[in-house]
Design a protein around this motif. Structure first.
Motif, PDB file in Angstrom:
ATOM      1  N   ASP A   4      66.247 -49.862  -9.272  1.00 53.05           N
ATOM      2  CA  ASP A   4      66.540 -51.450  -8.998  1.00 53.05           C
ATOM      3  C   ASP A   4      68.381 -52.301  -8.678  1.00 53.05           C
ATOM      4  O   ASP A   4      67.746 -52.707  -7.672  1.00 53.05           O
ATOM      5  CB  ASP A   4      66.212 -52.293 -10.096  1.00 53.05           C
ATOM      6  CG  ASP A   4      64.641 -51.793 -10.565  1.00 53.05           C
ATOM      7  OD1 ASP A   4      63.604 -52.157  -9.342  1.00 53.05           O
ATOM      8  OD2 ASP A   4      64.117 -52.070 -11.909  1.00 53.05           O
ATOM      9  N   ILE A   5      68.699 -51.051  -9.438  1.00 55.46           N
ATOM     10  CA  ILE A   5      69.789 -51.374  -8.218  1.00 55.46           C
ATOM     11  C   ILE A   5      70.508 -50.500  -7.164  1.00 55.46           C
ATOM     12  O   ILE A   5      71.598 -51.548  -6.403  1.00 55.46           O
ATOM     13  CB  ILE A   5      71.406 -51.228  -9.475  1.00 55.46           C
ATOM     14  CG1 ILE A   5      71.242 -48.961  -9.286  1.00 55.46           C
ATOM     15  CG2 ILE A   5      70.950 -50.998 -10.905  1.00 55.46           C
ATOM     16  CD1 ILE A   5      72.724 -48.725 -10.234  1.00 55.46           C
ATOM     17  N   ARG A   6      70.181 -50.263  -6.612  1.00 51.40           N
ATOM     18  CA  ARG A   6      69.756 -49.584  -5.525  1.00 51.40           C
ATOM     19  C   ARG A   6      68.441 -50.693  -4.320  1.00 51.40           C
ATOM     20  O   ARG A   6      68.656 -50.071  -3.198  1.00 51.40           O
ATOM     21  CB  ARG A   6      70.020 -48.232  -4.707  1.00 51.40           C
ATOM     22  CG  ARG A   6      70.221 -47.493  -5.807  1.00 51.40           C
ATOM     23  CD  ARG A   6      71.834 -47.254  -4.657  1.00 51.40           C
ATOM     24  NE  ARG A   6      72.757 -46.729  -5.214  1.00 51.40           N
ATOM     25  CZ  ARG A   6      73.907 -45.868  -4.647  1.00 51.40           C
ATOM     26  NH1 ARG A   6      74.157 -46.872  -3.751  1.00 51.40           N
ATOM     27  NH2 ARG A   6      74.481 -45.319  -5.191  1.00 51.40           N
ATOM     28  N   GLU A  45      62.805 -44.574 -17.117  1.00 50.35           N
ATOM     29  CA  GLU A  45      63.921 -45.445 -17.784  1.00 50.35           C
ATOM     30  C   GLU A  45      65.321 -45.818 -16.827  1.00 50.35           C
ATOM     31  O   GLU A  45      65.375 -46.597 -16.177  1.00 50.35           O
ATOM     32  CB  GLU A  45      64.318 -46.548 -18.381  1.00 50.35           C
ATOM     33  CG  GLU A  45      62.897 -47.263 -20.085  1.00 50.35           C
ATOM     34  CD  GLU A  45      63.361 -47.411 -21.143  1.00 50.35           C
ATOM     35  OE1 GLU A  45      62.695 -47.897 -21.634  1.00 50.35           O
ATOM     36  OE2 GLU A  45      64.155 -46.366 -21.587  1.00 50.35           O
ATOM     37  N   ASP A  49      64.159 -45.920 -12.926  1.00 50.55           N
ATOM     38  CA  ASP A  49      63.877 -47.630 -12.567  1.00 50.55           C
ATOM     39  C   ASP A  49      65.362 -48.125 -12.561  1.00 50.55           C
ATOM     40  O   ASP A  49      65.062 -49.010 -11.533  1.00 50.55           O
ATOM     41  CB  ASP A  49      63.035 -48.069 -14.190  1.00 50.55           C
ATOM     42  CG  ASP A  49      61.347 -47.594 -14.471  1.00 50.55           C
ATOM     43  OD1 ASP A  49      61.201 -47.023 -13.002  1.00 50.55           O
ATOM     44  OD2 ASP A  49      60.526 -48.091 -14.991  1.00 50.55           O
ATOM     45  N   PHE A  50      65.963 -48.285 -13.566  1.00 47.63           N
ATOM     46  CA  PHE A  50      66.923 -48.737 -13.398  1.00 47.63           C
ATOM     47  C   PHE A  50      67.924 -48.573 -11.432  1.00 47.63           C
ATOM     48  O   PHE A  50      68.302 -48.809 -11.406  1.00 47.63           O
ATOM     49  CB  PHE A  50      67.823 -48.539 -14.129  1.00 47.63           C
ATOM     50  CG  PHE A  50      69.578 -48.881 -14.343  1.00 47.63           C
ATOM     51  CD1 PHE A  50      69.838 -50.288 -14.595  1.00 47.63           C
ATOM     52  CD2 PHE A  50      70.466 -48.109 -14.096  1.00 47.63           C
ATOM     53  CE1 PHE A  50      70.787 -50.863 -14.921  1.00 47.63           C
ATOM     54  CE2 PHE A  50      72.023 -48.795 -14.061  1.00 47.63           C
ATOM     55  CZ  PHE A  50      71.854 -49.526 -14.545  1.00 47.63           C
ATOM     56  N   PHE A  51      68.502 -46.968 -11.819  1.00 46.11           N
ATOM     57  CA  PHE A  51      68.825 -46.211 -10.523  1.00 46.11           C
ATOM     58  C   PHE A  51      68.048 -47.295  -8.905  1.00 46.11           C
ATOM     59  O   PHE A  51      68.629 -47.442  -8.317  1.00 46.11           O
ATOM     60  CB  PHE A  51      68.785 -44.941 -10.272  1.00 46.11           C
ATOM     61  CG  PHE A  51      70.015 -44.756 -11.467  1.00 46.11           C
ATOM     62  CD1 PHE A  51      71.238 -44.624 -10.770  1.00 46.11           C
ATOM     63  CD2 PHE A  51      70.005 -44.521 -12.243  1.00 46.11           C
ATOM     64  CE1 PHE A  51      72.463 -44.142 -11.609  1.00 46.11           C
ATOM     65  CE2 PHE A  51      70.863 -44.404 -13.603  1.00 46.11           C
ATOM     66  CZ  PHE A  51      71.801 -43.805 -12.761  1.00 46.11           C
ATOM     67  N   ILE A  96      76.733 -40.735 -16.000  1.00 44.29           N
ATOM     68  CA  ILE A  96      76.607 -41.576 -15.427  1.00 44.29           C
ATOM     69  C   ILE A  96      74.905 -41.848 -16.118  1.00 44.29           C
ATOM     70  O   ILE A  96      74.382 -43.444 -16.191  1.00 44.29           O
ATOM     71  CB  ILE A  96      75.623 -41.383 -13.409  1.00 44.29           C
ATOM     72  CG1 ILE A  96      75.266 -39.756 -13.928  1.00 44.29           C
ATOM     73  CG2 ILE A  96      76.888 -41.017 -13.174  1.00 44.29           C
ATOM     74  CD1 ILE A  96      74.888 -40.612 -11.537  1.00 44.29           C
ATOM     75  N   LEU A  97      75.124 -41.228 -16.986  1.00 50.17           N
ATOM     76  CA  LEU A  97      73.565 -41.806 -17.570  1.00 50.17           C
ATOM     77  C   LEU A  97      73.337 -42.527 -19.116  1.00 50.17           C
ATOM     78  O   LEU A  97      74.859 -43.020 -19.626  1.00 50.17           O
ATOM     79  CB  LEU A  97      72.663 -40.125 -18.622  1.00 50.17           C
ATOM     80  CG  LEU A  97      72.490 -39.016 -17.405  1.00 50.17           C
ATOM     81  CD1 LEU A  97      72.108 -38.343 -17.878  1.00 50.17           C
ATOM     82  CD2 LEU A  97      71.939 -39.598 -15.953  1.00 50.17           C
ATOM     83  N   PHE A 120      76.912 -40.693  -5.402  1.00 50.98           N
ATOM     84  CA  PHE A 120      78.540 -40.237  -5.900  1.00 50.98           C
ATOM     85  C   PHE A 120      77.783 -39.745  -7.522  1.00 50.98           C
ATOM     86  O   PHE A 120      77.496 -40.273  -8.105  1.00 50.98           O
ATOM     87  CB  PHE A 120      79.433 -41.119  -5.451  1.00 50.98           C
ATOM     88  CG  PHE A 120      80.425 -40.107  -6.107  1.00 50.98           C
ATOM     89  CD1 PHE A 120      81.263 -39.410  -6.256  1.00 50.98           C
ATOM     90  CD2 PHE A 120      81.450 -41.923  -8.028  1.00 50.98           C
ATOM     91  CE1 PHE A 120      82.019 -39.306  -6.820  1.00 50.98           C
ATOM     92  CE2 PHE A 120      82.113 -41.398  -8.499  1.00 50.98           C
ATOM     93  CZ  PHE A 120      82.668 -39.627  -7.555  1.00 50.98           C
ATOM     94  N   LYS A 131      78.363 -47.934   1.465  1.00 49.75           N
ATOM     95  CA  LYS A 131      77.809 -47.222  -0.143  1.00 49.75           C
ATOM     96  C   LYS A 131      76.035 -46.824  -0.028  1.00 49.75           C
ATOM     97  O   LYS A 131      75.815 -46.772  -1.361  1.00 49.75           O
ATOM     98  CB  LYS A 131      78.510 -48.070  -1.229  1.00 49.75           C
ATOM     99  CG  LYS A 131      79.698 -48.442  -1.544  1.00 49.75           C
ATOM    100  CD  LYS A 131      80.951 -48.636  -2.904  1.00 49.75           C
ATOM    101  CE  LYS A 131      82.373 -48.522  -2.663  1.00 49.75           C
ATOM    102  NZ  LYS A 131      83.106 -49.929  -4.001  1.00 49.75           N
ATOM    103  N   GLY A 132      75.501 -47.907   0.410  1.00 46.78           N
ATOM    104  CA  GLY A 132      74.445 -48.072   0.251  1.00 46.78           C
ATOM    105  C   GLY A 132      73.716 -46.594   0.589  1.00 46.78           C
ATOM    106  O   GLY A 132      72.807 -46.079   0.319  1.00 46.78           O
TER     107      GLY A 132
END
Lengths: 541, 372
Positions: A105-107, A98, A101-103, A89-90, A81, A76-77
């Motif tokens: 960070d979660i990656r 923001e 930044d969020f995407f 997905i927003l 998708f 998945k890394g």
């Protein structure tokens, strides 16, 4: 080498089959297109590869083999998708920056200078550099989709899965989305799988897989596929031949005919497949009705119709005219204001400003409309049918609602079911019907009371090629037989061809309004309506 | 677990709760419920288990006894017991009310001399005790009035010597406010945690979790921590209301209050997590959470009816829901102050920890990182 191998993957949803066993092989730098109607199995395949849906069979990517979502965790890394749905997905409340930044960070992306440069580049390509503080809920549909795409690209995936990224997006944004994609794929050697409802986009792809009923019916380069059906495509025949389909200016036949051959499009593949599988399309006819001659020539006239939701202007001073015996196409991307306009016509939304005339009468109050209800037919976006009642019960309910005498109802239902070709489905539930049948039976429910005007809101979105063509054919006949006025909304720009005149909306404003003939005359170099509308979108900026 | 991922989600969640104005619900609803109900609830009491000790055995005392026997508010039994033994029955929770008619009750009445009736009421549920006392007064004065003719006269003749056992000060708030805290902290965190997860399902943003390498544990931590933190603040707010607005005593350990409350919030948000697993729209999640938290929250918090006076199935049900254990600890820290030295409190605290662990584990197990 980002190598993807899909081996005999199939997907089931509870009892239903979503995808019959499919095998596929692909390498980095390729764009693979999945083409087909809603429910044909495109999303099922994407979900399986993305590792978010249980499946049977085996998938190998980047030398990792997985047979379940759990085993897919390790790849998945390197997968990006983007699910189906505009800006799905927003987070409405988060701003553009923001989101990034969020995407990131979660990656778990390291925010070094190389990343910052890449991020800036993506923002620039998406044309969002000037909107970094704006919340996603306040972006236009096209911008939302571009933001979703760059969020998906942020971790530089090796495998990119995009589920209908361009559906409902305006032509200009669609072009920009493809520009971003092509740029990334050439530079990063990404393997990209894209599904689309637009046949025209198939030419952008290295390979296409055509889906129908959970099966791949053909695959290859778009050119090769067209080459294969060339021997079966002819100029439209004046008289119907046996075992052939004549539609939209083409005649398709498996046996050689004494007709002039015609250059086919990808659509032909679907017709030929249909012909092989089921034979010719059953004839559709329209129930006979005496023409009322006292209907005024102008059915609907809107002058400066305006609708506001708070500060947001959904319809900005729209003028429009709909005449008897005319099909008027109301076109625009998702969020352009098409549904809002229809809802104002029907009185489902109050009009904030402007004048509306229906059948020559000025509409000021609900009372004015009450008289006209019997003359209007309406099919809503998601077909307002009762899922717990059979087709027959639904039709009986609509007949009752329109005060058709009960003695006449049964005969009438049979007549419509016969002529529109859904007789064998009368006792089935709407949820068990193919989309195309659902569509026709919704129209039957809307015209049983013999209205003089029919409003249709996105009746063709997500429907397969054959059903869509049949549907347009039916509308044509309905117009000719009944001399009815039809207002239809759609986000398929190409469907403008089947209308008499078109109105194009963009962000609540009208940017084009003309007859189809005139539009072709004004734009002599345009190949199709996509090109014509692209021109208007560019001018409107 | 990667802290960076949790931090990113945590930050996003707080921004979202703040910008979507959900924050108002987080802080207004619990305080509102506490204040509205804290002042609003008054309770009727029926079928008080009553023991009458008739030391007079005269016509007048029989009349008084029969007045109690005919009232729906009392289930009375007449027995000759010593006062001490009778009081023990209250302590063992076998009786709620003891009435002692003195010797020479009739004689005094006939002579027009003052006499006094002894009344002992179980004060562990102040609202009930207060109501019971009023009823007892009514029945006694009424019975005497029938003999003497006027109410004023009967009031002059008889003194009712009422004493409440256990809870001398007798205030409704003392009983209702801890019960309400038990209710609110079961409902509010459950709603917030259910909404935070179901919102992503409804909007489709849940795909960001499905399709990225974010682990299940990280996602759970990211979703549940904001709830724990935001409602953790409510533990203090509700405490302040209880002490300063409703003037409750606080006799127990503050640490026990905080610790058990946090455990209880974990139980509540696990309930929300479970709801979010079986629902996919926010409105359904909201209604479902409300139904499965409010009803047991009300019934078994001990506000309406003491668990000890429940019978049959309701006792079993009360023990199934975690509410009872938490409110027991709350009553202790506010009113009694035995703390963990009382074995029941320790047991209940352990039961709560058990609940939290089990519910959270089930939730974590059932949460799937894929589409249905």
């Amino acid at each position: 080498m980002n190598r993807l191998q899909v081996r005999k993957v199939s997907v089931t949803y509870r009892k239903k089959t979503g995808l019959k066993p499919v095998s596929l092989e692909a390498t980095g730098g390729e764009i693979i297109g999945l083409i087909g109607a809603d429910g044909a199995g495109k999303s099922s395949l994407m979900h399986a590869i993305a590792g978010i849906k249980s499946f049977d069979g085996e998938i190998e990517f980047d030398n990792h083999i997985y047979r379940s979502p759990k085993e897919a965790e390790k790849v998945k890394g390197s997968i990006g998708f983007m699910p189906q749905g505009l800006g799905l997905i927003l987070y409405e409340q988060l701003g553009v920056n923001e989101h990034l930044d969020f995407f990131a960070d979660i990656r778990g992306i390291k925010q070094d200078s190389a990343f910052r440069a890449y991020r800036e580049r993506l923002l620039r390509m998406a044309g969002l550099s000037d909107f970094t503080e704006r919340q996603a809920g306040r972006l236009s549909g096209g911008m939302m989709q571009k933001l979703a795409l760059i969020c998906t690209l942020l971790h530089r995936p090796k495998l990119l899965l995009l589920d209908e990224p361009t559906t409902g997006v305006d032509p200009l944004s669609r072009m920009e989305l493809w520009d971003i994609l092509n740029d990334i794929i050439t530079k990063e050697k990404t393997l990209c799988i894209v599904s689309t409802a637009y046949m025209a986009e198939a030419t952008q792809m290295d390979r296409v897989l055509l889906f129908e009923d959970g099966e791949i019916i053909d695959k290859g380069k778009a050119g090769e596929l067209i080459e294969k059906v060339r021997p079966f495509s002819y100029e439209s025949a004046p008289e119907p031949f046996e075992n052939s389909i004549t539609i939209h200016g083409y005649t398709y036949s498996l046996k050689p005919l004494k007709l002039k051959p015609k250059e086919p499009t990808l659509d032909a593949v679907f017709f030929i497949n249909f012909l092989k599988k089921y034979g010719p399309i059953p004839e559709i006819s329209i129930v006979h009705k005496d023409r009322d001659e006292d209907v005024p020539a102008t059915i609907m006239e809107a002058k400066g119709l305006t609708k506001r939701f708070g500060k947001f202007v959904a319809n900005d001073h729209i003028d429009m005219e709909l005449n008897r015996g005319e099909i008027l196409g109301l076109l625009g991307a998702n969020g352009a204001g098409k549904t809002t306009f229809i809802k104002m016509l029907l009185g489902l939304l109050p009009i904030d400003e402007g004048e509306l005339f229906l059948l020559g009468k000025r509409i000021k109050s609900a009372n004015d409309r009450q008289m006209l209800k019997a003359k209007i037919g309406y099919v809503s976006q998601h077909f307002a049918l009762y899922k717990g009642m059979s087709v027959r019960e639904n039709l009986r309910y609509f007949a009752n609602m329109h005060r058709i005498e009960p003695e006449r109802t049964s005969g009438l239902i049979k007549e419509y079911a016969n002529t529109l070709g859904f007789y064998s489905y009368l006792d089935a539930l709407p949820t068990d019907l193919p989309m195309g049948i659902n569509q026709r039976f919704s129209v039957a429910a809307a015209i049983m009371h013999e209205p003089v005007v029919l409003f249709l809101d996105e009746p063709t979105s997500g429907v397969d090629v054959v059903a869509r063509a049949t549907f347009w054919e039916m509308l044509q006949r309905l117009k000719e037989e009944w001399n009815i006025a039809i207002l239809i909304t759609t986000h398929y720009m190409g469907e403008a061809e089947f209308c008499d005149s078109v109105v194009l909306l963009r962000d609540g404003k009208k940017i084009a309004d003309d007859t189809v003939k005139n539009l072709y005359q004004i734009h002599p170099d345009a190949h199709n309506f996509e090109d014509i509308f692209l021109d208007y979108y560019k001018k409107a900026f | 677990m990667r802290i960076g991922v949790i931090k990113a989600y945590f930050k996003k969640e707080l921004l979202d709760i703040y910008r979507s104005k959900l924050i108002l619900m987080v802080y207004i609803m619990p305080s509102m419920i506490l204040i509205l109900f804290g002042y609003g609830i008054k309770l009727e009491v029926t079928h008080t288990r009553t023991l009458i000790i008739d030391n007079d055995q005269s016509k007048a005392s029989y009349d008084l006894v029969s007045a109690f026997e005919h009232s729906k508010y009392f289930n009375s039994e007449v027995k000759n017991l010593s006062e001490n033994k009778a009081l023990n029955l209250i302590k063992q929770d076998k009786k709620d009310l003891i009435i002692i008619i003195p010797e020479s009750f009739e004689k005094h009445l006939l002579k027009g001399l003052k006499t006094s009736v002894g009344v002992y009421i179980d004060g562990s549920f102040p609202s009930r005790a207060k109501t019971t006392e009023n009823y007892v007064n009514g029945v006694i004065y009424d019975a005497i009035m029938k003999r003497s003719g006027s109410e004023a006269e009967s009031r002059a003749l008889i003194t009712i010597n009422a004493r409440n056992l256990f809870n001398q000060s007798l205030r409704d708030e003392d009983m209702i406010v801890p019960g309400l805290i038990g209710l609110v902290l079961l409902v509010a965190p459950a709603i917030l945690s259910a909404l935070l997860i179901v919102k992503e399902k409804e909007k489709g943003t849940i795909f960001n979790f499905y399709s990225s390498p974010v682990k299940k544990s990280e996602f759970l931590a990211a979703k549940l921590l904001p709830v724990l933190v935001l409602h953790g603040i409510n533990i203090f707010i509700l405490f302040l209301w209880a002490i300063y607005l409703f003037e409750l005593p606080f006799r127990g350990s503050f640490l026990l209050y905080i610790f058990s409350s946090f455990i209880y919030i974990i139980i509540s948000l696990s309930v929300g997590l479970l709801v979010s697993i079986i629902t996919s729209s926010q409105i359904v999640a909201l209604v479902l959470t409300l139904i499965i938290t409010i009803i047991p929250g009300f019934l078994y918090s001990g506000m309406l009816m003491p668990i000890s006076s429940m019978e049959g199935e309701s006792v079993i049900e009360a023990h199934i829901y975690p509410v009872m254990y938490y409110t027991h600890i709350l009553y202790d820290v506010f009113l009694v102050g035995d703390g963990l030295s009382a074995s029941k409190n320790l047991l209940y605290l352990l039961i709560l920890v058990g609940y939290a662990t089990i519910l959270l584990s089930i939730g974590a197990l059932l949460l799937k990182k894929r589409v249905a």
